[in-house]
Structures are given as C-alpha cells and as structure tokens.
Write a protein that holds these residues in place. Structure first.
Motif, PDB file in Angstrom:
ATOM      1  N   ILE A 200       1.349 -11.417  -1.124  1.00 44.52           N
ATOM      2  CA  ILE A 200      -0.056 -10.999  -1.237  1.00 44.52           C
ATOM      3  C   ILE A 200      -0.959 -12.106  -0.689  1.00 44.52           C
ATOM      4  O   ILE A 200      -1.889 -11.841   0.057  1.00 44.52           O
ATOM      5  CB  ILE A 200      -0.438 -10.664  -2.709  1.00 44.52           C
ATOM      6  CG1 ILE A 200       0.434  -9.538  -3.267  1.00 44.52           C
ATOM      7  CG2 ILE A 200      -1.918 -10.337  -2.822  1.00 44.52           C
ATOM      8  CD1 ILE A 200       0.229  -8.179  -2.676  1.00 44.52           C
ATOM      9  N   ALA A 201      -0.645 -13.353  -1.020  1.00 41.64           N
ATOM     10  CA  ALA A 201      -1.453 -14.483  -0.539  1.00 41.64           C
ATOM     11  C   ALA A 201      -1.450 -14.531   0.992  1.00 41.64           C
ATOM     12  O   ALA A 201      -2.473 -14.826   1.610  1.00 41.64           O
ATOM     13  CB  ALA A 201      -0.934 -15.791  -1.125  1.00 41.64           C
ATOM     14  N   LYS A 202      -0.303 -14.229   1.597  1.00 41.76           N
ATOM     15  CA  LYS A 202      -0.194 -14.214   3.065  1.00 41.76           C
ATOM     16  C   LYS A 202      -1.121 -13.142   3.640  1.00 41.76           C
ATOM     17  O   LYS A 202      -1.833 -13.384   4.612  1.00 41.76           O
ATOM     18  CB  LYS A 202       1.266 -13.940   3.448  1.00 41.76           C
ATOM     19  CG  LYS A 202       1.523 -13.729   4.921  1.00 41.76           C
ATOM     20  CD  LYS A 202       2.983 -13.436   5.204  1.00 41.76           C
ATOM     21  CE  LYS A 202       3.294 -12.004   4.794  1.00 41.76           C
ATOM     22  NZ  LYS A 202       4.602 -11.514   5.200  1.00 41.76           N
ATOM     23  N   TYR A 203      -1.142 -11.969   3.024  1.00 44.29           N
ATOM     24  CA  TYR A 203      -2.003 -10.884   3.505  1.00 44.29           C
ATOM     25  C   TYR A 203      -3.481 -11.211   3.262  1.00 44.29           C
ATOM     26  O   TYR A 203      -4.321 -10.942   4.116  1.00 44.29           O
ATOM     27  CB  TYR A 203      -1.630  -9.553   2.842  1.00 44.29           C
ATOM     28  CG  TYR A 203      -0.261  -9.071   3.234  1.00 44.29           C
ATOM     29  CD1 TYR A 203       0.051  -8.775   4.567  1.00 44.29           C
ATOM     30  CD2 TYR A 203       0.741  -8.925   2.293  1.00 44.29           C
ATOM     31  CE1 TYR A 203       1.317  -8.341   4.938  1.00 44.29           C
ATOM     32  CE2 TYR A 203       2.013  -8.487   2.653  1.00 44.29           C
ATOM     33  CZ  TYR A 203       2.297  -8.199   3.976  1.00 44.29           C
ATOM     34  OH  TYR A 203       3.542  -7.768   4.338  1.00 44.29           O
TER      35      TYR A 203
ATOM     36  N   GLY B 285      -3.559  -3.578  -3.408  1.00 48.95           N
ATOM     37  CA  GLY B 285      -3.439  -2.122  -3.389  1.00 48.95           C
ATOM     38  C   GLY B 285      -3.019  -1.591  -2.030  1.00 48.95           C
ATOM     39  O   GLY B 285      -2.225  -0.660  -1.940  1.00 48.95           O
ATOM     40  N   VAL B 286      -3.542  -2.193  -0.965  1.00 50.08           N
ATOM     41  CA  VAL B 286      -3.148  -1.781   0.395  1.00 50.08           C
ATOM     42  C   VAL B 286      -1.672  -2.119   0.612  1.00 50.08           C
ATOM     43  O   VAL B 286      -0.923  -1.319   1.175  1.00 50.08           O
ATOM     44  CB  VAL B 286      -4.041  -2.441   1.476  1.00 50.08           C
ATOM     45  CG1 VAL B 286      -3.495  -2.167   2.869  1.00 50.08           C
ATOM     46  CG2 VAL B 286      -5.476  -1.947   1.363  1.00 50.08           C
ATOM     47  N   VAL B 287      -1.249  -3.277   0.127  1.00 53.21           N
ATOM     48  CA  VAL B 287       0.163  -3.667   0.244  1.00 53.21           C
ATOM     49  C   VAL B 287       1.029  -2.646  -0.490  1.00 53.21           C
ATOM     50  O   VAL B 287       2.048  -2.188   0.032  1.00 53.21           O
ATOM     51  CB  VAL B 287       0.398  -5.101  -0.289  1.00 53.21           C
ATOM     52  CG1 VAL B 287       1.887  -5.411  -0.418  1.00 53.21           C
ATOM     53  CG2 VAL B 287      -0.285  -6.118   0.617  1.00 53.21           C
ATOM     54  N   ARG B 288       0.614  -2.235  -1.699  1.00 50.77           N
ATOM     55  CA  ARG B 288       1.357  -1.210  -2.452  1.00 50.77           C
ATOM     56  C   ARG B 288       1.397   0.098  -1.664  1.00 50.77           C
ATOM     57  O   ARG B 288       2.425   0.768  -1.607  1.00 50.77           O
ATOM     58  CB  ARG B 288       0.728  -0.965  -3.823  1.00 50.77           C
ATOM     59  CG  ARG B 288       1.207  -1.918  -4.898  1.00 50.77           C
ATOM     60  CD  ARG B 288       0.793  -1.475  -6.289  1.00 50.77           C
ATOM     61  NE  ARG B 288      -0.635  -1.232  -6.434  1.00 50.77           N
ATOM     62  CZ  ARG B 288      -1.559  -2.176  -6.621  1.00 50.77           C
ATOM     63  NH1 ARG B 288      -1.190  -3.442  -6.700  1.00 50.77           N
ATOM     64  NH2 ARG B 288      -2.830  -1.860  -6.736  1.00 50.77           N
ATOM     65  N   HIS B 289       0.266   0.466  -1.066  1.00 54.14           N
ATOM     66  CA  HIS B 289       0.194   1.707  -0.283  1.00 54.14           C
ATOM     67  C   HIS B 289       1.174   1.661   0.898  1.00 54.14           C
ATOM     68  O   HIS B 289       1.861   2.645   1.175  1.00 54.14           O
ATOM     69  CB  HIS B 289      -1.229   1.946   0.226  1.00 54.14           C
ATOM     70  CG  HIS B 289      -1.324   3.038   1.238  1.00 54.14           C
ATOM     71  ND1 HIS B 289      -1.187   4.358   0.911  1.00 54.14           N
ATOM     72  CD2 HIS B 289      -1.490   3.001   2.588  1.00 54.14           C
ATOM     73  CE1 HIS B 289      -1.281   5.096   2.008  1.00 54.14           C
ATOM     74  NE2 HIS B 289      -1.469   4.292   3.041  1.00 54.14           N
TER      75      HIS B 289
ATOM     76  N   LEU C 289     -10.509   2.610  -3.713  1.00 54.42           N
ATOM     77  CA  LEU C 289      -9.308   3.457  -3.781  1.00 54.42           C
ATOM     78  C   LEU C 289      -8.056   2.636  -4.007  1.00 54.42           C
ATOM     79  O   LEU C 289      -7.046   3.155  -4.481  1.00 54.42           O
ATOM     80  CB  LEU C 289      -9.125   4.246  -2.475  1.00 54.42           C
ATOM     81  CG  LEU C 289     -10.101   5.370  -2.161  1.00 54.42           C
ATOM     82  CD1 LEU C 289      -9.835   5.925  -0.765  1.00 54.42           C
ATOM     83  CD2 LEU C 289      -9.964   6.472  -3.197  1.00 54.42           C
ATOM     84  N   PHE C 290      -8.104   1.360  -3.676  1.00 54.02           N
ATOM     85  CA  PHE C 290      -6.925   0.520  -3.754  1.00 54.02           C
ATOM     86  C   PHE C 290      -6.907  -0.375  -4.988  1.00 54.02           C
ATOM     87  O   PHE C 290      -6.007  -1.189  -5.133  1.00 54.02           O
ATOM     88  CB  PHE C 290      -6.790  -0.329  -2.475  1.00 54.02           C
ATOM     89  CG  PHE C 290      -6.604   0.558  -1.285  1.00 54.02           C
ATOM     90  CD1 PHE C 290      -5.370   1.099  -0.998  1.00 54.02           C
ATOM     91  CD2 PHE C 290      -7.679   0.903  -0.488  1.00 54.02           C
ATOM     92  CE1 PHE C 290      -5.191   1.957   0.077  1.00 54.02           C
ATOM     93  CE2 PHE C 290      -7.525   1.753   0.594  1.00 54.02           C
ATOM     94  CZ  PHE C 290      -6.270   2.290   0.870  1.00 54.02           C
TER      95      PHE C 290
END
Length: 113
Positions: free
Chosen positions: A5-8, A26-30, A107-108
């Motif tokens: 997540i930190a990288k993103y 949330g985008v990563v989960r999506h 949404l995320f």
C-alpha cells in the motif's frame, strides 16, 4: 500488504496534491489479483483497446459514471497524459486519479457498520 500500500501511495503522491490513503487501499482491494501480474498491474497508454477497457470497466461499471463515451476516453487519456513521464503507469494510480477526477474516491473507503 501494508508495504505494498505504501508503494502505491508513494506513486499516487507523484500526481495528486493530497492522497487519501484509505481510498488507495480500496483501489488496491478493487484491483485484487490483477496486481500480481506485472502486465495486468499496468495500463498501456499506447493501446486504444486498453484505454476503452479502462473507461468501460472502471469508469462505467465501478464508478457508475454515465457521461458520453468520448468524455470518458478523454478522462482516461488526460490521466495517462498527466503520467506521461512515467514509463510504467500503475493501474492503481490511474484508477485513483480517475476516481479523484470524478469525485468518487469515497467508493473505495471501507464500509462502516
């Protein structure tokens, strides 16, 4: 996963003035399993089919935006143009910037009970 997540978040920070870390997560989960493959984790700015796919599958389906297709394609191209200095365009960053553009980052966020 937290380091991922930190990288993103670091990548999104290159393009966004302020970053909503919960929305990035949330985008990563999506994106889920797609992020395991290098090819699937990136968006090809030079492939018109990929740009249309992002508009159809993310903007229309996930963000539920109903504006004309050409405006959605223009939004995707605008984000990709913003990222043109980066040879590898992270799908998470592209999706985050599109969600930010359409004011749909909420949404995320994790659902609260």
């Amino acid at each position: 996963m937290a380091t991922d997540i930190a990288k993103y978040v670091a990548d999104v920070k290159k393009y966004a003035a302020s970053v909503d870390e919960a929305a990035v997560a949330g985008v990563v989960r999506h994106c889920g399993i797609a992020l395991r493959s290098r090819d699937a984790s990136l968006v090809s700015a030079s492939d018109p089919a990929e740009i249309k796919r992002v508009a159809d599958n993310f903007i229309k389906k996930k963000l539920a935006v109903t504006e004309a297709d050409d405006k959605q394609i223009a939004a995707v191209k605008g984000v990709l143009d913003k990222m043109k200095a980066d040879n590898s365009k992270s799908r998470v960053t592209v999706y985050y910037l599109l969600a930010e553009h359409y004011k749909k980052l909420s949404l995320f966020h994790p659902k609260t009970k």
